[in-house]
Scaffold this motif. Sequence first.
Motif, PDB file in Angstrom:
ATOM      1  N   GLY A 148     -23.721  19.777 -15.490  1.00  0.00           N
ATOM      2  CA  GLY A 148     -24.427  21.067 -15.463  1.00  0.00           C
ATOM      3  C   GLY A 148     -23.606  22.236 -14.955  1.00  0.00           C
ATOM      4  N   CYS A 149     -22.278  22.078 -14.855  1.00  0.00           N
ATOM      5  CA  CYS A 149     -21.412  23.211 -14.517  1.00  0.00           C
ATOM      6  C   CYS A 149     -20.618  23.507 -15.787  1.00  0.00           C
ATOM      7  N   PHE A 150     -20.555  24.775 -16.190  1.00  0.00           N
ATOM      8  CA  PHE A 150     -20.038  25.088 -17.522  1.00  0.00           C
ATOM      9  C   PHE A 150     -18.915  26.118 -17.497  1.00  0.00           C
ATOM     10  N   VAL A 151     -18.053  26.005 -18.520  1.00  0.00           N
ATOM     11  CA  VAL A 151     -16.964  26.971 -18.728  1.00  0.00           C
ATOM     12  C   VAL A 151     -17.113  27.523 -20.138  1.00  0.00           C
ATOM     13  N   ALA A 152     -16.924  28.833 -20.316  1.00  0.00           N
ATOM     14  CA  ALA A 152     -16.933  29.436 -21.656  1.00  0.00           C
ATOM     15  C   ALA A 152     -15.487  29.552 -22.122  1.00  0.00           C
ATOM     16  N   ILE A 153     -15.251  29.111 -23.374  1.00  0.00           N
ATOM     17  CA  ILE A 153     -13.896  29.101 -23.925  1.00  0.00           C
ATOM     18  C   ILE A 153     -13.878  30.000 -25.160  1.00  0.00           C
ATOM     19  N   ASP A 154     -12.911  30.888 -25.232  1.00  0.00           N
ATOM     20  CA  ASP A 154     -12.751  31.697 -26.432  1.00  0.00           C
ATOM     21  C   ASP A 154     -11.292  31.598 -26.881  1.00  0.00           C
ATOM     22  N   GLN A 155     -11.096  31.084 -28.076  1.00  0.00           N
ATOM     23  CA  GLN A 155      -9.739  30.905 -28.623  1.00  0.00           C
ATOM     24  C   GLN A 155      -8.802  30.268 -27.595  1.00  0.00           C
ATOM     25  N   ASP A 156      -9.206  29.127 -27.093  1.00  0.00           N
ATOM     26  CA  ASP A 156      -8.436  28.337 -26.119  1.00  0.00           C
ATOM     27  C   ASP A 156      -8.327  28.958 -24.721  1.00  0.00           C
ATOM     28  N   ASP A 157      -8.893  30.147 -24.538  1.00  0.00           N
ATOM     29  CA  ASP A 157      -8.857  30.756 -23.193  1.00  0.00           C
ATOM     30  C   ASP A 157     -10.167  30.501 -22.470  1.00  0.00           C
ATOM     31  N   ARG A 158     -10.061  30.180 -21.188  1.00  0.00           N
ATOM     32  CA  ARG A 158     -11.280  30.105 -20.392  1.00  0.00           C
ATOM     33  C   ARG A 158     -11.657  31.552 -20.039  1.00  0.00           C
ATOM     34  N   VAL A 159     -12.910  31.942 -20.355  1.00  0.00           N
ATOM     35  CA  VAL A 159     -13.285  33.352 -20.164  1.00  0.00           C
ATOM     36  C   VAL A 159     -14.477  33.537 -19.226  1.00  0.00           C
ATOM     37  N   GLY A 160     -15.151  32.463 -18.852  1.00  0.00           N
ATOM     38  CA  GLY A 160     -16.305  32.616 -17.966  1.00  0.00           C
ATOM     39  C   GLY A 160     -16.771  31.271 -17.463  1.00  0.00           C
ATOM     40  N   MET A 161     -17.673  31.295 -16.492  1.00  0.00           N
ATOM     41  CA  MET A 161     -18.191  30.039 -15.928  1.00  0.00           C
ATOM     42  C   MET A 161     -19.537  30.254 -15.269  1.00  0.00           C
ATOM     43  N   LEU A 162     -20.243  29.193 -15.047  1.00  0.00           N
ATOM     44  CA  LEU A 162     -21.395  29.181 -14.144  1.00  0.00           C
ATOM     45  C   LEU A 162     -21.636  27.751 -13.689  1.00  0.00           C
ATOM     46  N   THR A 163     -22.468  27.607 -12.655  1.00  0.00           N
ATOM     47  CA  THR A 163     -22.831  26.274 -12.165  1.00  0.00           C
ATOM     48  C   THR A 163     -24.358  26.161 -12.142  1.00  0.00           C
ATOM     49  N   THR A 164     -24.854  24.933 -12.174  1.00  0.00           N
ATOM     50  CA  THR A 164     -26.280  24.721 -11.919  1.00  0.00           C
ATOM     51  C   THR A 164     -26.400  23.589 -10.895  1.00  0.00           C
ATOM     52  N   THR A 165     -27.541  23.586 -10.207  1.00  0.00           N
ATOM     53  CA  THR A 165     -27.863  22.493  -9.281  1.00  0.00           C
ATOM     54  C   THR A 165     -29.348  22.210  -9.474  1.00  0.00           C
ATOM     55  N   SER A 166     -29.727  20.965  -9.728  1.00  0.00           N
ATOM     56  CA  SER A 166     -31.158  20.718  -9.942  1.00  0.00           C
ATOM     57  C   SER A 166     -31.708  19.796  -8.864  1.00  0.00           C
ATOM     58  N   TYR A 167     -32.976  20.060  -8.545  1.00  0.00           N
ATOM     59  CA  TYR A 167     -33.674  19.312  -7.489  1.00  0.00           C
ATOM     60  C   TYR A 167     -35.025  18.852  -8.035  1.00  0.00           C
ATOM     61  N   GLY A 168     -35.030  17.991  -9.038  1.00  0.00           N
ATOM     62  CA  GLY A 168     -36.306  17.558  -9.619  1.00  0.00           C
ATOM     63  C   GLY A 168     -36.952  18.707 -10.371  1.00  0.00           C
TER      64      GLY A 168
END
Length: 279
Positions: free
Chosen positions: A40-60
């Motif tokens: 649930g933690c993500f990276v955005a990739i554009d033309q092989d470049d990492r361009v953004g990110m976010l994380t998630t945490t879930s509790y039920g």
Amino acid sequence: MEIRVMKAEDIPFAVDITDEEGWGYMEEDFQRLIDLEPNGCFVAIDQDDRVGMLTTTSYGDIGWIGNVVVGSKRRQARIGTEMVMHAVEYLKGKSVRNIGLYSYLDAVSFYERMGFQESFRVARFFTFAKASEVKGTEVVTRGVLPQVADFDRKHFPGDRSQLLDKMLEDFPELFFYVEEDHILGYILGFCSPKACEIGPWVCDLNRPEIAENLLRDCLTSLENTQSAIAVPVDNESAMRIVRRQGFLEEFQVSAMLFESQHHKMNLNAIFGIGALEKG
Ligand SMILES: CC(C)(COP(=O)(O)OP(=O)(O)OC[C@H]1O[C@@H](n2cnc3c(N)ncnc32)[C@H](O)[C@@H]1OP(=O)(O)O)[C@@H](O)C(=O)NCCC(=O)NCCS
């Protein structure tokens, strides 16, 4: 543009991009977030470049989105919107019923456009203060952890037992509770070499003196390290206590919930939240 799960080799990128915002993360902070939510933690990739990110945490029942950031040269191209909606879909796929995040006040409209609504405000404080130790609080042990987690479940709308377990493993000397035939409150702190965070900080609302003792013992153990805490502004006792213990207010954020029918949460016993990125 592609959005994919963050892996260990993306962590140096995550540190760099969040450093540009001054968020102060170390590699181990992201490793901990990945351990808690491996898919649930993500990276955005554009033309092989990492361009953004976010994380998630879930509790039920509840899931939290954090660390939403797009590289400064790549903004205004809907990458942020697509990443947040990707995280929403991921959390819905886990049957999370309440999806939330903390937004800077100037970014509220960015999230509102996606269907998030403001729920409550949180004030972020910091201090270099060191309190003097008090009597009456105990350090949490493995044996008492299930009771502390039960107490947390009574006051937080999700199951944070996995988070509490991980924190006890990593920071056993910074986790305190008070018990008088049942648990009345607990607090924990966690540190990286750069700074420390305090929270969650949960206590019976009728016993603010216990909440203050917990905070003082945690501060004592942090020994003058720069420490931050985030407090729901509606919890007047918590706001009074942090100011009395020498904390200074830095900024406020808005807790926002996604398309929720019940966007007012009952947070009476929450003196300090878990962390801005973890909810
Ligand atoms: C917030 C952020 C992730 C948005 O990413 P993005 O890819 O530029 O977002 P999108 O292209 O999907 O959407 C952009 C829209 O949101 C608005 N927006 C984004 N951030 C905003 C902010 N801080 N204040 C006001 N509006 C904002 C933009 O003005 C734009 O609106 P417009 O299309 O009417 O001009 C990015 O600006 C960023 O990384 N900011 C720094 C880190 C940060 O503040 N993160 C949010 C933490 S709560």
